[in-house]
Write a protein that holds these residues in place. Structure first.
Motif, PDB file in Angstrom:
ATOM      1  N   SER A  72     -86.957  18.598  27.551  1.00 37.76           N
ATOM      2  CA  SER A  72     -87.456  17.931  26.348  1.00 37.76           C
ATOM      3  C   SER A  72     -87.232  16.432  26.473  1.00 37.76           C
ATOM      4  O   SER A  72     -86.347  15.979  27.219  1.00 37.76           O
ATOM      5  CB  SER A  72     -86.757  18.456  25.088  1.00 37.76           C
ATOM      6  OG  SER A  72     -85.410  18.013  25.038  1.00 37.76           O
ATOM      7  N   LYS A  73     -88.036  15.676  25.734  1.00 41.19           N
ATOM      8  CA  LYS A  73     -87.873  14.226  25.720  1.00 41.19           C
ATOM      9  C   LYS A  73     -86.530  13.848  25.125  1.00 41.19           C
ATOM     10  O   LYS A  73     -85.862  12.917  25.602  1.00 41.19           O
ATOM     11  CB  LYS A  73     -89.012  13.581  24.925  1.00 41.19           C
ATOM     12  CG  LYS A  73     -88.931  12.069  24.849  1.00 41.19           C
ATOM     13  CD  LYS A  73     -90.113  11.495  24.080  1.00 41.19           C
ATOM     14  CE  LYS A  73     -89.988   9.976  23.935  1.00 41.19           C
ATOM     15  NZ  LYS A  73     -91.146   9.408  23.185  1.00 41.19           N
ATOM     16  N   ALA A  74     -86.094  14.577  24.097  1.00 38.24           N
ATOM     17  CA  ALA A  74     -84.812  14.278  23.453  1.00 38.24           C
ATOM     18  C   ALA A  74     -83.660  14.453  24.432  1.00 38.24           C
ATOM     19  O   ALA A  74     -82.734  13.634  24.478  1.00 38.24           O
ATOM     20  CB  ALA A  74     -84.616  15.176  22.238  1.00 38.24           C
ATOM     21  N   ALA A  75     -83.726  15.506  25.253  1.00 38.30           N
ATOM     22  CA  ALA A  75     -82.662  15.748  26.226  1.00 38.30           C
ATOM     23  C   ALA A  75     -82.621  14.642  27.282  1.00 38.30           C
ATOM     24  O   ALA A  75     -81.541  14.192  27.685  1.00 38.30           O
ATOM     25  CB  ALA A  75     -82.855  17.108  26.885  1.00 38.30           C
ATOM     26  N   ALA A  76     -83.791  14.213  27.732  1.00 40.02           N
ATOM     27  CA  ALA A  76     -83.847  13.132  28.721  1.00 40.02           C
ATOM     28  C   ALA A  76     -83.303  11.835  28.133  1.00 40.02           C
ATOM     29  O   ALA A  76     -82.567  11.089  28.795  1.00 40.02           O
ATOM     30  CB  ALA A  76     -85.283  12.939  29.208  1.00 40.02           C
ATOM     31  N   LEU A  77     -83.664  11.531  26.887  1.00 38.73           N
ATOM     32  CA  LEU A  77     -83.194  10.316  26.228  1.00 38.73           C
ATOM     33  C   LEU A  77     -81.678  10.329  26.060  1.00 38.73           C
ATOM     34  O   LEU A  77     -80.994   9.334  26.351  1.00 38.73           O
ATOM     35  CB  LEU A  77     -83.876  10.173  24.879  1.00 38.73           C
ATOM     36  CG  LEU A  77     -83.436   8.982  24.012  1.00 38.73           C
ATOM     37  CD1 LEU A  77     -83.711   7.671  24.724  1.00 38.73           C
ATOM     38  CD2 LEU A  77     -84.129   9.017  22.662  1.00 38.73           C
ATOM     39  N   PHE A 126     -84.709   9.432  34.368  1.00 34.95           N
ATOM     40  CA  PHE A 126     -84.456  10.508  33.422  1.00 34.95           C
ATOM     41  C   PHE A 126     -85.808  10.873  32.817  1.00 34.95           C
ATOM     42  O   PHE A 126     -86.401  10.072  32.084  1.00 34.95           O
ATOM     43  CB  PHE A 126     -83.453  10.066  32.363  1.00 34.95           C
ATOM     44  CG  PHE A 126     -82.108   9.706  32.937  1.00 34.95           C
ATOM     45  CD1 PHE A 126     -81.066  10.630  32.922  1.00 34.95           C
ATOM     46  CD2 PHE A 126     -81.883   8.469  33.521  1.00 34.95           C
ATOM     47  CE1 PHE A 126     -79.823  10.310  33.451  1.00 34.95           C
ATOM     48  CE2 PHE A 126     -80.646   8.140  34.060  1.00 34.95           C
ATOM     49  CZ  PHE A 126     -79.615   9.067  34.025  1.00 34.95           C
ATOM     50  N   VAL A 127     -86.297  12.080  33.118  1.00 36.49           N
ATOM     51  CA  VAL A 127     -87.724  12.388  32.948  1.00 36.49           C
ATOM     52  C   VAL A 127     -87.931  13.674  32.156  1.00 36.49           C
ATOM     53  O   VAL A 127     -87.243  14.681  32.368  1.00 36.49           O
ATOM     54  CB  VAL A 127     -88.402  12.527  34.326  1.00 36.49           C
ATOM     55  CG1 VAL A 127     -89.873  12.905  34.164  1.00 36.49           C
ATOM     56  CG2 VAL A 127     -88.269  11.230  35.120  1.00 36.49           C
ATOM     57  N   TYR A 128     -88.925  13.611  31.269  1.00 37.80           N
ATOM     58  CA  TYR A 128     -89.482  14.815  30.649  1.00 37.80           C
ATOM     59  C   TYR A 128     -90.959  14.888  31.025  1.00 37.80           C
ATOM     60  O   TYR A 128     -91.714  13.929  30.846  1.00 37.80           O
ATOM     61  CB  TYR A 128     -89.343  14.765  29.130  1.00 37.80           C
ATOM     62  CG  TYR A 128     -90.207  15.788  28.423  1.00 37.80           C
ATOM     63  CD1 TYR A 128     -90.000  17.146  28.617  1.00 37.80           C
ATOM     64  CD2 TYR A 128     -91.246  15.381  27.586  1.00 37.80           C
ATOM     65  CE1 TYR A 128     -90.810  18.096  27.986  1.00 37.80           C
ATOM     66  CE2 TYR A 128     -92.050  16.320  26.949  1.00 37.80           C
ATOM     67  CZ  TYR A 128     -91.829  17.676  27.161  1.00 37.80           C
ATOM     68  OH  TYR A 128     -92.627  18.596  26.538  1.00 37.80           O
ATOM     69  N   LEU A 129     -91.379  16.033  31.579  1.00 37.85           N
ATOM     70  CA  LEU A 129     -92.775  16.272  31.929  1.00 37.85           C
ATOM     71  C   LEU A 129     -93.374  17.244  30.925  1.00 37.85           C
ATOM     72  O   LEU A 129     -92.847  18.340  30.738  1.00 37.85           O
ATOM     73  CB  LEU A 129     -92.880  16.870  33.339  1.00 37.85           C
ATOM     74  CG  LEU A 129     -92.355  16.031  34.508  1.00 37.85           C
ATOM     75  CD1 LEU A 129     -92.482  16.819  35.808  1.00 37.85           C
ATOM     76  CD2 LEU A 129     -93.117  14.719  34.621  1.00 37.85           C
ATOM     77  N   ASN A 130     -94.493  16.844  30.308  1.00 42.07           N
ATOM     78  CA  ASN A 130     -95.146  17.788  29.401  1.00 42.07           C
ATOM     79  C   ASN A 130     -96.289  18.508  30.127  1.00 42.07           C
ATOM     80  O   ASN A 130     -96.661  18.119  31.243  1.00 42.07           O
ATOM     81  CB  ASN A 130     -95.615  17.086  28.121  1.00 42.07           C
ATOM     82  CG  ASN A 130     -96.829  16.205  28.338  1.00 42.07           C
ATOM     83  OD1 ASN A 130     -97.553  16.324  29.324  1.00 42.07           O
ATOM     84  ND2 ASN A 130     -97.084  15.300  27.401  1.00 42.07           N
ATOM     85  N   PRO A 131     -96.855  19.550  29.549  1.00 44.29           N
ATOM     86  CA  PRO A 131     -97.877  20.343  30.257  1.00 44.29           C
ATOM     87  C   PRO A 131     -99.186  19.595  30.499  1.00 44.29           C
ATOM     88  O   PRO A 131    -100.055  20.093  31.222  1.00 44.29           O
ATOM     89  CB  PRO A 131     -98.103  21.546  29.322  1.00 44.29           C
ATOM     90  CG  PRO A 131     -96.886  21.618  28.455  1.00 44.29           C
ATOM     91  CD  PRO A 131     -96.451  20.194  28.277  1.00 44.29           C
ATOM     92  N   SER A 132     -99.356  18.411  29.917  1.00 43.55           N
ATOM     93  CA  SER A 132    -100.626  17.678  30.027  1.00 43.55           C
ATOM     94  C   SER A 132    -100.596  16.613  31.112  1.00 43.55           C
ATOM     95  O   SER A 132    -101.356  15.636  31.044  1.00 43.55           O
ATOM     96  CB  SER A 132    -100.967  17.038  28.681  1.00 43.55           C
ATOM     97  OG  SER A 132    -101.027  18.002  27.650  1.00 43.55           O
ATOM     98  N   ASN A 133     -99.709  16.765  32.106  1.00 42.36           N
ATOM     99  CA  ASN A 133     -99.582  15.795  33.193  1.00 42.36           C
ATOM    100  C   ASN A 133     -99.165  14.416  32.695  1.00 42.36           C
ATOM    101  O   ASN A 133     -99.551  13.390  33.268  1.00 42.36           O
ATOM    102  CB  ASN A 133    -100.892  15.677  33.998  1.00 42.36           C
ATOM    103  CG  ASN A 133    -101.183  16.923  34.805  1.00 42.36           C
ATOM    104  OD1 ASN A 133    -100.274  17.521  35.373  1.00 42.36           O
ATOM    105  ND2 ASN A 133    -102.442  17.313  34.849  1.00 42.36           N
TER     106      ASN A 133
END
Length: 255
Positions: free
Chosen positions: A30-35, A51-58
């Motif tokens: 999740s973005k929150a976890a990366a932040l 520190f990266v969050y990848l979502n399903p939309s590339n």
């Protein structure tokens, strides 16, 4: 590491004989976890960490840090992330978002091309036979050398930085470069002692300034650059009207 769901290490802008830049990518669900991980953990080694969050939309959300703190734009790190996202894909496009930039990368001929902002430094003065250029908004200074041999003389380059009292001028980085007009290839070193390390050994971000500068000076749009630091690396940059594209080789170290 840093509580990540997965950590990937990639050598960026490397060749068979050049190690390039080691980039470490921490992936979170999740973005929150990366932040939270980026804000709570301190980097103590000499590498750049994403520190990266990848979502399903590339689309990727990223925060870069090194031992000095947050990095607004890590060009080598962004390219490593794009390479990871686009590996073994053709005709794909991905988006990399930070609090400061949105970057787009596409896969072309089995190699990612990462687009960077296009910024044109201006000349401020001659110094002996060398010329100094600057982008005052970012504090990037670029010194064009008349000989590639001067890139090997770290003491002379340090004197150039101190002689010009750059630390008093809001400097962010100091790039010394030599352009060979016969081969359309360049050599460079990039110093950032004001931000936690003596030298950025394999830089990607400097080409948003350096590639437009060479285009303005010599009219060359496709450029090959070799970094002459202790790590060494090679990349290709292409000047476009509104952006610069960089590309190079990468190697997966661990995943």
């Amino acid at each position: 590491m840093f509580g990540a769901d997965n950590t990937v290490s990639i050598r960026t802008f490397c060749t068979e004989i050049q190690p390039g830049s080691l980039q470490i990518i921490h992936l979170y669900n999740s973005k929150a976890a990366a932040l939270i991980a980026a804000e709570r953990n301190r980097v103590v080694d000499d590498f750049d960490h994403a520190f990266v969050y990848l979502n399903p939309s590339n689309h990727a959300w990223v925060k870069w840090r090194n031992k000095a703190g947050e990095i607004q734009l890590c060009g080598s790190g962004a390219y490593a992330l794009a390479w990871m996202m686009l590996k073994d894909k053709q005709g794909f496009q991905v988006e990399i978002n930070s609090d400061y930039h949105t970057l787009v990368a596409t896969s072309e001929q089995n190699k990612p091309c990462l687009s960077l902002p296009n910024i044109h430094p201006v000349e401020i003065y001659f110094l002996d036979d060398e010329r100094m250029f600057v982008d005052k908004m970012s504090g990037i200074y670029l010194l064009e050398l008349t000989s590639s041999n001067k890139l090997e003389d770290t003491q002379w380059l340090n004197r150039m930085m101190n002689m010009n009292r750059l630390s008093e001028l809001g400097i962010h980085g100091f790039c010394a470069f030599y352009w060979d007009k016969n081969t359309n290839t360049g050599m460079l070193r990039y110093f950032v002692p004001w931000h936690g390390r003596d030298e950025d050994y394999v830089t990607g971000s400097i080409h948003q300034y350096l590639t437009p500068l060479i285009y303005d000076l010599y009219g060359v749009d496709t450029q090959e650059w070799h970094q002459c630091s202790s790590s060494h690396g090679t990349l290709t940059s292409v000047y476009q009207a509104e952006y610069v594209q960089i590309s190079g080789n990468c190697q997966l170290v661990s995943a």
